[in-house]
Design an enzyme around this catalytic site. Structure first.
Site, PDB file in Angstrom:
ATOM      1  N   SER A 247      17.510  -0.635  -8.105  1.00 40.36           N
ATOM      2  CA  SER A 247      16.566  -1.717  -7.807  1.00 40.36           C
ATOM      3  C   SER A 247      15.093  -1.367  -8.040  1.00 40.36           C
ATOM      4  CB  SER A 247      16.745  -2.187  -6.360  1.00 40.36           C
ATOM      5  OG  SER A 247      16.434  -1.169  -5.439  1.00 40.36           O
ATOM      6  N   LYS A 292      13.071  -5.526   1.999  1.00 40.40           N
ATOM      7  CA  LYS A 292      12.120  -4.911   1.089  1.00 40.40           C
ATOM      8  C   LYS A 292      10.755  -5.587   1.178  1.00 40.40           C
ATOM      9  CE  LYS A 292      15.695  -3.108  -1.922  1.00 40.40           C
ATOM     10  NZ  LYS A 292      16.298  -3.024  -3.262  1.00 40.40           N
TER      11      LYS A 292
END
Length: 345
Positions: A247, A292
């Site tokens: 990611s 996140k």
């Protein structure tokens, strides 16, 4: 006789009354220890922090001294105990997942190895994309195929392991996984086949048989994906330690591009984001984006890049719920992220 019996009962009762608090304390301590240390078949996922890429990436052996930073963000996973479950129930942006949901059919060891593979792949693709966009000479060279799974009916079960690299079949080498698959599918069912591979840095060879796969084609019964390496005159080194997964691809690409080009896209800003990076420069969606967003906001980021689609929608929602003024920017390609930084102060 009855009096003696009653006397013994009274003595025992007095003893029990004397030590009941001690017994209760020991019992409570045992239960507390169990709640804190006994693992349950769940994981707890929570914001895992934001990390300055300059601390894990070196370009051409030079220190990145420009102001501002590019940050990749992480989701932290811990094996749940009862205490962790209580924490997760009471804490926003924290989720509970089953072991199966988290690691799939992989063992914990194989799950870690797979995530390390995804991290390595994202780094190579980021280098390739960044250097290509900067007009640098770079190539992505095929090394073989990574083993992602081995079917139960494969004769290579217990021989080939997750993250081994198959470099040849019957001493034939290939330039892509598609070529390898085509070669193997043309072999006769039940025929003997020898696989050349590397495991733990050692070259090895193993012999098995061609089997019929679930799709009706012939094969050796492994899930695979290309294993590549980057060749370039620019020396780009990662040292991400045990951090895994794909990611951070977008943010790695932006940081490398900024260092090898003549531009200063950061302009002193703290820029965070997430998203996989593909060979064509497109940005792919990831999991845990709400966590996140929180990690990025806590780090002081003013910009957060989110992959287009559901990721972007979830990121905007998380930012609103957390109460941050951090700008959420939707991107489909790395070029869109570069254009945004170039055109916005």
């Amino acid at each position: 006789m009855e009096d003696k019996k009653q006397s013994k009962i009274k003595v025992f009762g007095a003893w029990l009354n004397r030590f009941k608090w001690w017994i209760s304390g020991v019992t409570a301590s045992i239960l507390l220890l169990a709640a804190v240390f006994v693992p349950l078949p769940y994981y707890v996922e929570m914001p895992g922090g934001a990390f300055n890429i300059a601390q894990v990436l070196t370009v051409n052996d030079k220190e990145d001294s420009e102001s501002g930073s590019y940050e990749f963000v992480a989701v932290s996973q811990v094996r749940a105990t009862f205490a962790w479950l209580v924490y997760a129930w009471a804490t926003p942006f924290t989720d509970i997942t089953t072991v199966e949901e988290t690691t799939g059919d992989y063992s914990q060891e194989d799950y870690i190895r797979i995530n390390q593979f995804y991290m390595e792949t994202s780094q190579n693709t980021a280098i390739y994309q960044a250097l290509t966009l900067a007009g640098k000479t770079v190539s992505l060279d095929y090394q073989g195929v990574y083993v992602l799974s081995v079917s139960d009916d494969s004769t290579f079960k217990g021989v080939l392991n997750i993250a081994d690299t198959v470099t040849g079949v019957n001493s034939q080498t290939f330039s892509s996984s598609e070529e390898l698959i085509a070669f193997v599918s043309d072999l006769d069912l039940g025929s003997e086949v020898t696989v050349q591979y590397t495991s733990g840095g050692e070259s090895k060879e193993a012999t098995g048989k061609i089997i019929e796969l679930s799709n009706g084609k012939n094969g050796i019964g492994i899930g695979l994906v290309d294993h590549t390496s980057v060749s370039s005159d620019d020396k780009i080194t990662f040292h991400t330690g045990s951090v895994g997964g794909p990611s951070a691809g977008l943010m790695f690409t932006l940081d490398i591009y900024d260092q090898v080009s003549s531009e200063d896209l950061r302009k002193g800003r703290t820029i965070a984001g997430t998203g996989t990076i593909n060979m064509d420069g497109t940005v792919g969606e990831i999991g845990g984006i709400d966590k996140k967003v929180v990690s990025a906001a806590k780090s002081g980021a003013t910009i957060f890049f989110a992959p287009a689609g559901d990721n972007y929608k979830d990121a905007v929602k998380a930012a609103k719920e957390y109460g941050t003024d951090m700008k959420i920017v939707k991107v489909s390609t790395v070029q869109e992220a570069i254009d945004y930084l170039r055109n916005n102060d």
